[in-house]
Structures are given as C-alpha cells and as structure tokens.
Design a protein around this motif. Structure first.
Motif, PDB file in Angstrom:
ATOM      1  N   PHE A 176       0.856  -1.188   0.000  1.00 26.15           N
ATOM      2  CA  PHE A 176       0.000   0.000   0.000  1.00 26.15           C
ATOM      3  C   PHE A 176       0.886   1.229   0.000  1.00 26.15           C
ATOM      4  O   PHE A 176       2.031   1.194   0.439  1.00 26.15           O
ATOM      5  CB  PHE A 176      -0.929   0.020   1.226  1.00 26.15           C
ATOM      6  N   ARG A 177       0.362   2.329  -0.506  1.00 28.06           N
ATOM      7  CA  ARG A 177       1.130   3.566  -0.566  1.00 28.06           C
ATOM      8  C   ARG A 177       0.784   4.482   0.592  1.00 28.06           C
ATOM      9  O   ARG A 177      -0.378   4.644   0.947  1.00 28.06           O
ATOM     10  CB  ARG A 177       0.890   4.292  -1.898  1.00 28.06           C
ATOM     11  N   GLN A 235       3.881  14.989   6.049  1.00 29.13           N
ATOM     12  CA  GLN A 235       4.356  14.562   7.357  1.00 29.13           C
ATOM     13  C   GLN A 235       5.676  13.803   7.263  1.00 29.13           C
ATOM     14  O   GLN A 235       6.147  13.264   8.245  1.00 29.13           O
ATOM     15  CB  GLN A 235       3.292  13.680   8.029  1.00 29.13           C
ATOM     16  N   GLY A 236       6.231  13.758   6.083  1.00 35.86           N
ATOM     17  CA  GLY A 236       7.494  13.057   5.922  1.00 35.86           C
ATOM     18  C   GLY A 236       7.273  11.591   5.594  1.00 35.86           C
ATOM     19  O   GLY A 236       6.235  11.017   5.893  1.00 35.86           O
ATOM     20  N   ALA A 237       8.218  10.990   4.944  1.00 35.72           N
ATOM     21  CA  ALA A 237       8.129   9.583   4.588  1.00 35.72           C
ATOM     22  C   ALA A 237       8.522   8.733   5.789  1.00 35.72           C
ATOM     23  O   ALA A 237       9.636   8.836   6.286  1.00 35.72           O
ATOM     24  CB  ALA A 237       9.038   9.279   3.407  1.00 35.72           C
ATOM     25  N   PRO A 238       7.628   7.894   6.299  1.00 34.67           N
ATOM     26  CA  PRO A 238       7.940   7.115   7.492  1.00 34.67           C
ATOM     27  C   PRO A 238       8.806   5.912   7.187  1.00 34.67           C
ATOM     28  O   PRO A 238       8.991   5.533   6.032  1.00 34.67           O
ATOM     29  CB  PRO A 238       6.548   6.671   7.969  1.00 34.67           C
ATOM     30  N   ASN A 239       9.317   5.312   8.230  1.00 29.03           N
ATOM     31  CA  ASN A 239      10.026   4.049   8.115  1.00 29.03           C
ATOM     32  C   ASN A 239       9.029   2.991   7.642  1.00 29.03           C
ATOM     33  O   ASN A 239       7.995   2.798   8.266  1.00 29.03           O
ATOM     34  CB  ASN A 239      10.598   3.658   9.482  1.00 29.03           C
ATOM     35  N   GLY A 261       7.521   0.867  10.120  1.00 33.45           N
ATOM     36  CA  GLY A 261       6.854   1.506  11.243  1.00 33.45           C
ATOM     37  C   GLY A 261       5.457   1.994  10.941  1.00 33.45           C
ATOM     38  O   GLY A 261       4.958   2.917  11.587  1.00 33.45           O
ATOM     39  N   VAL A 262       4.801   1.402   9.939  1.00 26.03           N
ATOM     40  CA  VAL A 262       3.439   1.787   9.596  1.00 26.03           C
ATOM     41  C   VAL A 262       2.557   0.548   9.547  1.00 26.03           C
ATOM     42  O   VAL A 262       3.051  -0.571   9.412  1.00 26.03           O
ATOM     43  CB  VAL A 262       3.375   2.526   8.247  1.00 26.03           C
ATOM     44  N   ALA A 263       1.263   0.772   9.678  1.00 22.58           N
ATOM     45  CA  ALA A 263       0.327  -0.348   9.689  1.00 22.58           C
ATOM     46  C   ALA A 263      -0.856  -0.045   8.777  1.00 22.58           C
ATOM     47  O   ALA A 263      -1.322   1.092   8.714  1.00 22.58           O
ATOM     48  CB  ALA A 263      -0.159  -0.610  11.108  1.00 22.58           C
ATOM     49  N   ILE A 295      -4.874   3.318   8.393  1.00 20.30           N
ATOM     50  CA  ILE A 295      -3.419   3.353   8.364  1.00 20.30           C
ATOM     51  C   ILE A 295      -2.952   4.260   9.498  1.00 20.30           C
ATOM     52  O   ILE A 295      -3.627   5.217   9.864  1.00 20.30           O
ATOM     53  CB  ILE A 295      -2.846   3.859   7.024  1.00 20.30           C
ATOM     54  N   PHE A 296      -1.812   3.939  10.063  1.00 19.10           N
ATOM     55  CA  PHE A 296      -1.187   4.823  11.057  1.00 19.10           C
ATOM     56  C   PHE A 296       0.261   4.418  11.230  1.00 19.10           C
ATOM     57  O   PHE A 296       0.669   3.306  10.889  1.00 19.10           O
ATOM     58  CB  PHE A 296      -1.920   4.779  12.406  1.00 19.10           C
ATOM     59  N   GLU A 297       1.035   5.361  11.739  1.00 22.90           N
ATOM     60  CA  GLU A 297       2.414   5.070  12.085  1.00 22.90           C
ATOM     61  C   GLU A 297       2.457   4.464  13.475  1.00 22.90           C
ATOM     62  O   GLU A 297       1.728   4.897  14.377  1.00 22.90           O
ATOM     63  CB  GLU A 297       3.257   6.341  12.070  1.00 22.90           C
ATOM     64  N   LEU A 298       3.319   3.488  13.644  1.00 23.89           N
ATOM     65  CA  LEU A 298       3.504   2.914  14.969  1.00 23.89           C
ATOM     66  C   LEU A 298       4.045   3.997  15.900  1.00 23.89           C
ATOM     67  O   LEU A 298       4.883   4.806  15.514  1.00 23.89           O
ATOM     68  CB  LEU A 298       4.450   1.725  14.911  1.00 23.89           C
TER      69      LEU A 298
END
Length: 261
Positions: free
Chosen positions: A35-36, A42-46, A49-51, A67-70
């Motif tokens: 998924f994109r 908000q910057g490109a996450p690790n 570190g995303v779900a 979707i959210f960042e851990l």
C-alpha cells in the motif's frame, strides 16, 4: 545508491479519472500486502513503522481501512484500490474524526482540512462509510498517548548543516535539496520524486532541448545538494554526486551552446 532522478521516470501520476492517487512511498506489510503512504507533508515514514488494517487483494490494499504510524496516536480512515489511495480520507486524532482531502499540485500532495464544501459528494460518502464501519474498525493501540513522532511531523530541524554544498550553477536554478536528517535511500528517493514532479510540471510538456536541459540541471542540482546535506562522507553518496555532477554539467554545456537565455 539507486535514486531515480530521470525526468522521464519521476512522474507521480494521478489516474485519468482523478479519483485514485498513484502516489506515495510504497509500504509492504509483513504478509506481503502493498500500500502507498500518501501523507508526504508529514514526511516519509520508516516502512517497518506503519500499519494498514484492511483487506488485500492480489497482495495490494483494497477497500476501506485504517493506516497509522507505529507510536503515533493519529489514524487515517482511508480507501485503497490496488494499493493506491483515494484522495479523501478521515483523520482520527484525540477521538475526533475529520475529513481531509489530499490535493495534488506541482509541489506534491498537500492536505486540505476543510474539503467538504468543495468536495461534498466525496466527503458525504466518506463520512457515511466511516460512521457505518467505525464500531468494527480495529483500535489504534497508541491512541490517547503522546505522539512520539511529533517532532518529525513538524518537519526537520531548522538547523540545516551546510557542509560543502555546491553553489547554484545558473540563475534559473532556485532550489536546493533540503536537510531531512537521514541518508536513507527511500527517504532521499521520496524527496527527489517530489521535486521531480515540480520540475515536470514546469518543463515536462515542452519537448524542445532548452527546457529539457534546464529541467535536468534543476533536478540534478537538487539531488546533489540533498546528498551533500544529508550524506556527508558516505561513499555511495560521493559516487552518486560525481555522476549527477557530470550529467548536470553536460546539460549546462548544452544550454550554453544552444539556448538564448
């Protein structure tokens, strides 16, 4: 360092129906589902570190889900089609859900936090689906906690290390690569992709040699300074900078011999 900076491959296109974005850093769930992540402001996450909590068809996110960042309490109720995101989503923060529309422009995708007057149909559909599904949606385990990613989301440090940053090679070159605080290949590629869209919007439809050469100079200078600021001393970056400088100088030579201004 495989950074795709060609003006012909750095196109982050919106599909012809302007409904689904082929945009964002591609993530891969542990089960292989792709998924994109479209929230580039908000910057490109690790990627680890995303779900994504939702369905997958053919190893690509499909339908509505979260979707959210851990470690982040903020969730997004979003719809995917074959791994690509619809531009209208619901931001869920501190127990409050509000619609957000991701506008595509020459500088990338930026959020509109008051979209419902302009996109009433899409907004009404999203709110209806959210209200129908919210009781069955999984809970963000970090909801209600402090956002450990807040410093990243507010942008990189304003203290930008200059190092040995190359001087602008021509008057039409206005933008340097930003300091993002990491030499991660995916983060760097995302920044170059974002800037490439801006240059393509300015020069991409002009087939003549002068606009194309100016675009090449701008993108390569952006990439060079991005690496100089974020990867000082990195041997791969040094090699890439040498290659990008050679290409940029060739384009500058073309401009000096061919272009009037």
């Amino acid at each position: 360092m495989k950074l795709l900076i060609s003006l012909f491959v750095m196109i982050c296109a919106i599909q012809a129906n302007a409904v689904v974005y082929d945009y964002g850093l591609e993530m891969v769930r542990p089960d292989g589902c792709k998924f994109r992540w479209p929230l580039h402001e908000q910057g490109a996450p690790n990627p680890e570190g995303v779900a994504w909590y939702g369905s997958c068809v053919g190893n690509k996110a499909q339908g509505y889900g979260l979707i959210f960042e851990l470690n982040s309490p903020t969730s997004y109720f979003i719809r995917y089609s074959s791994g690509n995101a619809y531009p209208m989503l619901m931001e869920i923060k501190n127990g409050v859900a509000k619609p957000v529309f991701l506008n595509a422009s020459h500088v990338g995708v930026t959020p509109d936090y008051n979209p419902c007057s302009k996109y009433k149909k899409e907004c009404d559909q999203l709110v209806q689906m959210y209200n129908e599904m919210k009781s069955s949606l999984p809970k963000n385990p970090y909801a209600g906690k402090s956002d450990k990613n807040s410093s990243k989301k507010s942008g990189p440090s304003s203290e930008v290390p200059r190092g040995n940053v190359m001087a602008k090679p021509a008057g039409f070159v206005t933008d340097e690569g930003p300091y993002i605080g990491t030499c991660d290949d995916q983060r760097l590629a995302a920044e170059i992709e974002r800037y490439g869209q801006k240059v393509i919007a300015q020069y991409g439809r002009e087939a003549s040699i002068c606009p194309s050469s100016k675009g090449m100079v701008k993108v390569h200078y952006f990439a060079i300074t991005l690496l100089q600021k974020n990867c000082p001393g990195d041997s791969r970056a040094v090699e890439a900078i040498e290659q990008y400088t050679r290409i940029m100088n060739e384009a500058l030579e073309t401009i000096s011999q061919t272009c009037v201004d």
